[in-house]
Write an enzyme that holds these catalytic residues in place. Structure first.
Site, PDB file in Angstrom:
ATOM      1  N   LYS A 152       0.855  -1.189   0.000  1.00 37.03           N
ATOM      2  CA  LYS A 152       0.000   0.000   0.000  1.00 37.03           C
ATOM      3  C   LYS A 152       0.891   1.240   0.000  1.00 37.03           C
ATOM      4  O   LYS A 152       1.942   1.186   0.661  1.00 37.03           O
ATOM      5  CB  LYS A 152      -0.936  -0.004   1.213  1.00 37.03           C
ATOM      6  N   LYS A 178       0.770  -9.996  -2.532  1.00 39.31           N
ATOM      7  CA  LYS A 178      -0.397  -9.985  -3.416  1.00 39.31           C
ATOM      8  C   LYS A 178      -0.513  -8.619  -4.090  1.00 39.31           C
ATOM      9  O   LYS A 178      -0.371  -7.593  -3.422  1.00 39.31           O
ATOM     10  CB  LYS A 178      -1.661 -10.254  -2.580  1.00 39.31           C
ATOM     11  N   ASP A 180      -2.640  -5.553  -5.799  1.00 33.47           N
ATOM     12  CA  ASP A 180      -3.977  -5.035  -5.554  1.00 33.47           C
ATOM     13  C   ASP A 180      -4.828  -5.259  -6.802  1.00 33.47           C
ATOM     14  O   ASP A 180      -4.299  -5.495  -7.897  1.00 33.47           O
ATOM     15  CB  ASP A 180      -3.936  -3.557  -5.180  1.00 33.47           C
ATOM     16  N   GLU A 181      -6.141  -5.199  -6.644  1.00 34.38           N
ATOM     17  CA  GLU A 181      -7.046  -5.538  -7.742  1.00 34.38           C
ATOM     18  C   GLU A 181      -6.927  -4.587  -8.922  1.00 34.38           C
ATOM     19  O   GLU A 181      -7.244  -4.957 -10.067  1.00 34.38           O
ATOM     20  CB  GLU A 181      -8.506  -5.577  -7.257  1.00 34.38           C
ATOM     21  N   HIS A 270      -9.796 -12.518  -6.882  1.00 26.64           N
ATOM     22  CA  HIS A 270     -10.254 -11.296  -6.234  1.00 26.64           C
ATOM     23  C   HIS A 270     -11.655 -11.032  -6.764  1.00 26.64           C
ATOM     24  O   HIS A 270     -11.941 -11.282  -7.922  1.00 26.64           O
ATOM     25  CB  HIS A 270      -9.329 -10.122  -6.571  1.00 26.64           C
ATOM     26  N   LYS A 311     -13.335  -3.715   7.182  1.00 28.97           N
ATOM     27  CA  LYS A 311     -13.843  -2.415   6.743  1.00 28.97           C
ATOM     28  C   LYS A 311     -14.917  -2.515   5.682  1.00 28.97           C
ATOM     29  O   LYS A 311     -15.548  -1.511   5.331  1.00 28.97           O
ATOM     30  CB  LYS A 311     -12.664  -1.590   6.187  1.00 28.97           C
TER      31      LYS A 311
HETATM   32  C1  CAP Z   1      -7.613  -4.724   1.291  1.00 28.50           C
HETATM   33  C2  CAP Z   1      -7.819  -4.636  -0.210  1.00 28.50           C
HETATM   34  C3  CAP Z   1      -8.735  -5.739  -0.776  1.00 28.50           C
HETATM   35  C4  CAP Z   1     -10.089  -5.884  -0.151  1.00 28.50           C
HETATM   36  C5  CAP Z   1     -11.073  -6.620  -1.057  1.00 28.50           C
HETATM   37  C6  CAP Z   1      -8.389  -3.303  -0.579  1.00 28.50           C
HETATM   38  O1  CAP Z   1      -6.707  -3.750   1.715  1.00 28.50           O
HETATM   39  O2  CAP Z   1      -6.589  -4.760  -0.878  1.00 28.50           O
HETATM   40  O3  CAP Z   1      -8.878  -5.435  -2.139  1.00 28.50           O
HETATM   41  O4  CAP Z   1      -9.987  -6.597   1.031  1.00 28.50           O
HETATM   42  O5  CAP Z   1     -12.303  -6.794  -0.427  1.00 28.50           O
HETATM   43  O6  CAP Z   1      -8.001  -2.806  -1.665  1.00 28.50           O
HETATM   44  O7  CAP Z   1      -9.211  -2.745   0.115  1.00 28.50           O
HETATM   45  P1  CAP Z   1      -6.471  -3.509   3.281  1.00 28.50           P
HETATM   46  P2  CAP Z   1     -12.906  -8.242  -0.130  1.00 28.50           P
HETATM   47  O8  CAP Z   1      -5.912  -4.760   3.871  1.00 28.50           O
HETATM   48  O9  CAP Z   1      -5.488  -2.381   3.329  1.00 28.50           O
HETATM   49  O10 CAP Z   1      -7.770  -3.146   3.887  1.00 28.50           O
HETATM   50  O11 CAP Z   1     -11.826  -8.997   0.566  1.00 28.50           O
HETATM   51  O12 CAP Z   1     -14.103  -7.981   0.756  1.00 28.50           O
HETATM   52  O13 CAP Z   1     -13.266  -8.793  -1.428  1.00 28.50           O
HETATM   53 MG    MG Z   2      -7.332  -4.376  -2.808  1.00 30.11          MG
END
Ligand code: CAP
Ligand code: MG
Length: 416
Positions: A152, A178, A180-181, A270, A311
């Site tokens: 991040k 990992k 990020d998406e 994801h 969150k």
């Molecule tokens: C989490 C995350 C994930 C979410 C996806 C984000 O970051 O990388 O994409 O958890 O949601 O971009 O928010 P943090 P879900 O660890 O910094 O919160 O798992 O509900 O599909």
């Molecule tokens: Mg993410």
């Protein structure tokens, strides 16, 4: 000649055959429409009917009509003959059970809640190659949760920074780096460079820790391009790929699954955009069904939520995780991923709620640690060690400074 009209699709005495796909919908009939009338329209429009009465020569027609066979309050059960579906084609199945019916005027809202998949359909799908076995076959997590982290800020970091952060996290005790998406092949951090540098960092961290590590590299792209990226991951000695399964679409996921079989790569799913389908409890497609689709199509891991501890809004994480790890005509189970606002202070609650056969992903919960990524990773690993040992976090923190600092900063809650 035979007539086909809406009423033909309703039979509340009908017992579905074991070979039929049985779907459960929550519907809100439109004003002036009875549940029965709405139910018959759901069965009709999602199989082979339409609004006008049809007259067809039986000899020219294969009987493929679905049957609305149960009404319980606002819940409607519909049974579909296997012959309606093209074997092994998820897009075609969804065009039936989650297609036009979601836009029918006959209902004010409709949600596909659950499916009971017969073997006659699941046998056309590969299912996962590895599932939870990655924890021991590809990593050294043993019986504890697999730990993952996303660098991040989620996008914008250079390739060097990405790989460096990965190395610090791996050395601190994380198993998987990992992407990020929304990080794919952008100019600030190109895919091929990121792949090569991150895997080199992985190898150094493995050398130092003596633990197997790996990288969930995001290959999401146009399908042909995505398959080439999968090949590149294999060429560079990666063991996993990540795909944004909803935004790519299930046809693309099926193609990636086939290619990953050739290379022995595990697939991390994801679910970005899932909330467009499942956020409203009265309309759309439930996360339970999305998870079922993902298992049939063959992903090894999928995000299913944090049992309310994180969150992001989630539905029924324990129930979905249970389905992903229960028997489904011999398909391998899927490893659920808990992610989104997690940090060391909530790991004990998370394990209480979801068990240890999960991936725990923390991005902000590691890189936001006051002493940086390496300390953040150590703190997360320590929180898991404490939970596995049955020691409360506060006590364990007495001898583990990184965890103590994390608890001081975040306590046992996730800020919204
Ligand atoms: C989490 C995350 C994930 C979410 C996806 C984000 O970051 O990388 O994409 O958890 O949601 O971009 O928010 P943090 P879900 O660890 O910094 O919160 O798992 O509900 O599909
Ligand atoms: Mg993410």
């Amino acid at each position: 000649m035979t007539g086909i009209e809406y009423d033909d699709f309703l039979d509340l005495g009908y017992e579905p055959a074991g070979t039929e796909l049985v779907c459960e919908f929550t519907i809100e009939p439109a004003a002036g429409m009875s549940m029965e009338a709405a139910a018959s329209r759901v069965a009709s429009e999602s199989s082979n009917g339409t609004w006008a009465a049809l007259h067809v020569d039986e000899d020219e027609l294969t009987e493929l009509g679905a049957v609305a066979c149960g009404i319980d309050g606002r819940t409607v059960t519909v049974a579909y003959p296997t012959a309606l579906f093209e074997a092994g084609s998820m897009p075609q199945i969804l065009s039936c059970i989650a297609g036009n019916i979601l836009g029918m005027k006959a209902v004010d809202s409709i949600r596909l809640e659950d499916c009971d998949w017969p073997e006659s359909i699941t046998s056309g799908f590969p299912g996962p190659q590895f599932g939870p076995s990655v924890a021991r076959e590809k990593l050294d997590a043993g019986e504890r949760p697999v730990l993952a982290t996303v660098p991040k800020p989620k996008v914008g970091l250079s390739t060097d920074a990405h790989a460096r952060i990965g190395e610090e996290a791996w050395r601190g005790g994380v198993d998987l780096l990992k992407d990020d998406e929304n990080l794919t092949d952008q100019a600030f951090n190109p895919f091929a460079d990121r792949l090569a540098e991150s895997l080199a960092a992985r190898d150094r961290a493995q050398e130092e820790t003596g633990e197997r590590k790996d990288y969930l590299v995001n290959v999401t792209a146009e399908t042909t391009e995505m398959l080439e990226r999968v090949d590149l991951v294999a060429e560079h000695g990666g063991g996993f790929v990540m795909v944004d399964v909803i935004t790519c679409g299930w046809a693309a996921v099926q193609s990636v699954r086939e290619r990953c079989e050739d290379h022995g790569l595990a697939i991390h799913a994801h679910r970005a955009m899932h909330a467009a389908f499942d956020r409203l409890d009265h309309h759309g497609v439930s996360m339970r069904v999305i998870a079922q689709i993902a298992r049939l199509c063959g992903v090894d891991h999928i995000h299913t939520g944090t049992a309310g501890l994180g969150k992001l809004a989630n539905e029924d994480t324990p129930g979905i995780n249970e389905w992903l790890t229960s028997d489904c005509h011999g398909l391998r189970p899927v490893l659920p991923v808990a992610s989104g606002g997690l940090h060391p202070g909530v790991v004990d609650q998370l394990i209480d709620a979801l068990g240890t056969d999960i991936i725990v992903q923390a991005g902000g919960g590691i890189h936001g640690h006051p002493d940086g990524t390496h300390a953040g990773a150590k703190a997360l690993r320590q929180s898991v060690e404490a939970s596995m040992a049955g020691t409360d976090l506060e006590t364990y923190a007495d001898d583990h400074a990184e965890l103590a600092t994390a608890l001081e900063k975040w306590g046992a809650e996730t800020p919204r």
